[in-house]
Design an enzyme around this catalytic site. Structure first.
Site, PDB file in Angstrom:
ATOM      1  CB  THR A   1       1.052 -64.430 -51.544  1.00  0.00           C
ATOM      2  OG1 THR A   1      -0.155 -63.500 -51.943  1.00  0.00           O
ATOM      3  CG2 THR A   1       1.589 -62.763 -50.324  1.00  0.00           C
TER       4      THR A   1
ATOM      5  CG  ASP B   1      -5.146 -66.757 -54.480  1.00  0.00           C
ATOM      6  OD1 ASP B   1      -5.058 -66.376 -54.076  1.00  0.00           O
ATOM      7  OD2 ASP B   1      -5.235 -64.846 -55.604  1.00  0.00           O
TER       8      ASP B   1
HETATM    9  N1  ASP Z   1      -3.290 -64.040 -52.856  1.00  0.00           N
HETATM   10  C1  ASP Z   1      -2.457 -65.180 -53.316  1.00  0.00           C
HETATM   11  C2  ASP Z   1      -1.251 -65.543 -52.551  1.00  0.00           C
HETATM   12  O1  ASP Z   1      -1.728 -65.958 -52.078  1.00  0.00           O
HETATM   13  C3  ASP Z   1      -1.746 -64.857 -54.813  1.00  0.00           C
HETATM   14  C4  ASP Z   1      -1.461 -65.914 -55.772  1.00  0.00           C
HETATM   15  O2  ASP Z   1      -2.173 -66.666 -55.436  1.00  0.00           O
HETATM   16  O3  ASP Z   1      -0.159 -65.909 -56.661  1.00  0.00           O
HETATM   17  O4  ASP Z   1      -0.342 -66.088 -53.456  1.00  0.00           O
END
Ligand code: ASP
Length: 337
Positions: free
Chosen positions: A14, A90
């Site tokens: 993210t 994640d």
């Molecule tokens: N929601 C995730 C993040 O915080 C997406 C990922 O892990 O790539 O980066």
């Protein structure tokens, strides 16, 4: 005063996501873009940026992580005082622990990311990147292995968990709380704990198959039997409480052990250790351990899976697996330095 040199590698996540549609985001930004967004970085460190991957973190592989270690080793060999890895949040709880198992240097290796993409108000990536670089530059962070810095909070790789799917304060360290905090750009850490020697890193090949199976009411052990028949080398059972399964599942556990599948027993409670001598009924921890199951101790089932894969990859025998879990699943004593 000369600035410390810090190597920053980006893997995606993210923190590196943008949107073409104005709604959903995907990873696009390179390490240079992340650095350029935080002018303060140039005042606190001499940062060298490398993009190793541009992926969502669920798709990061142990091969990616091996290339992180190799790149980071080159960085410290050529004078970097510390390392920062940016990635998706994640899977940080697994990737940071993997890196920690293999990071054998005093220089801090700090993993960070963002819960809010750069395109949203209140994006936390720039502040997390600055905090991670400050941590990687700090003398107090040396010899601590791999750290995770999110929201000005410092976590150890072995304890950190994503405790909430959203919100910037998603990360927790269970059960003892975070290792420390940043305040006014200064690091405040608890005493260091003794570290186990790093595990050698094996390159290439498919990682051994290890399943994590969370038990539940009415679990018959059918899925465990399927996993054993599918040829898995190991299974981590996330048991009830301090390490229990339904009585009707015990025969499956025995079949797995008899088939020389390494069975590790963790807890699905999300916090606290497995026990070894509290309950004596069929399916209790005493029963399962007597059948040859290995207790995970304080290791969360996800960390236990990472450790078991790496041990099987190294060809560890049953005695070594048991010893490594006994050591790495224990609360290590604090060191005096
Ligand atoms: N929601 C995730 C993040 O915080 C997406 C990922 O892990 O790539 O980066």
């Amino acid at each position: 005063m000369s600035r410390p040199r810090i190597g920053v590698a980006a893997l995606g996540g993210t923190i590196a996501m943008t949107s073409e549609s104005g709604r959903e985001v995907t990873p696009t930004l390179a390490a240079d873009d992340l650095i350029a967004a935080v002018p303060r970085l140039g005042e606190v460190a001499e940062v060298t940026a490398t993009t190793l991957a541009t992926r969502p973190s669920a798709s990061v592989t142990s091969a990616d992580l091996a290339s992180v270690v190799e790149w980071a080793e080159t960085q410290v060999a050529t004078g970097a005082s510390g390392i920062v890895v940016t990635q998706g949040t994640d899977s940080i709880e697994e990737t940071a622990y993997w890196l920690d198992l293999h990071w054998d240097h005093p220089e801090p290796l700090v993993v960070t990311g963002a819960m809010r993409p750069p395109t949203t108000p209140g994006a936390d990536g720039p502040a997390n990147l600055l905090a991670a670089v400050l941590t990687a530059s700090a003398q107090e962070a040396r010899d601590r292995g791999v750290l995770v810095v999110m929201g000005d909070t410092v976590h150890t790789a072995v304890e950190v968990l994503k405790g909430r799917s959203s919100h910037p304060d998603a990360f927790v360290s269970r059960p003892f709380g975070p290792l420390g905090f940043l305040e006014e750009e200064r690091l405040h850490l608890r005493a260091a704990r003794a570290r186990r020697p790093a595990l050698p890193m094996t390159k290439g090949g498919t990682p051994p198959s290890v399943a994590v199976l969370e038990t539940h009411l009415d679990d018959t052990g059918d899925v465990l039997d399927l996993v054993v028949r599918a040829g898995y080398g190991g299974v981590v059972i996330a048991g009830f409480g301090v390490g229990h399964v339904p009585e009707r599942m015990v025969d499956s556990v025995q079949r797995a052990v008899d088939a020389e599948v390494v069975v590790v027993l963790a807890t699905r409670a999300g916090d606290g250790p497995t026990h070894e001598a509290s309950y004596g009924y069929a399916g209790s921890e005493v029963d399962l351990l007597a059948r040859g199951v290995v207790p995970a101790g304080w290791l969360h089932p996800r960390k236990a899976r990472v450790l078991l894969v790496e041990l099987l990859r190294l060809g560890a025998g049953p005695g070594e697996v048991r010893e490594e879990f006994a050591q790495r699943g224990a609360v290590r004593p604090e060191t005096s330095s």
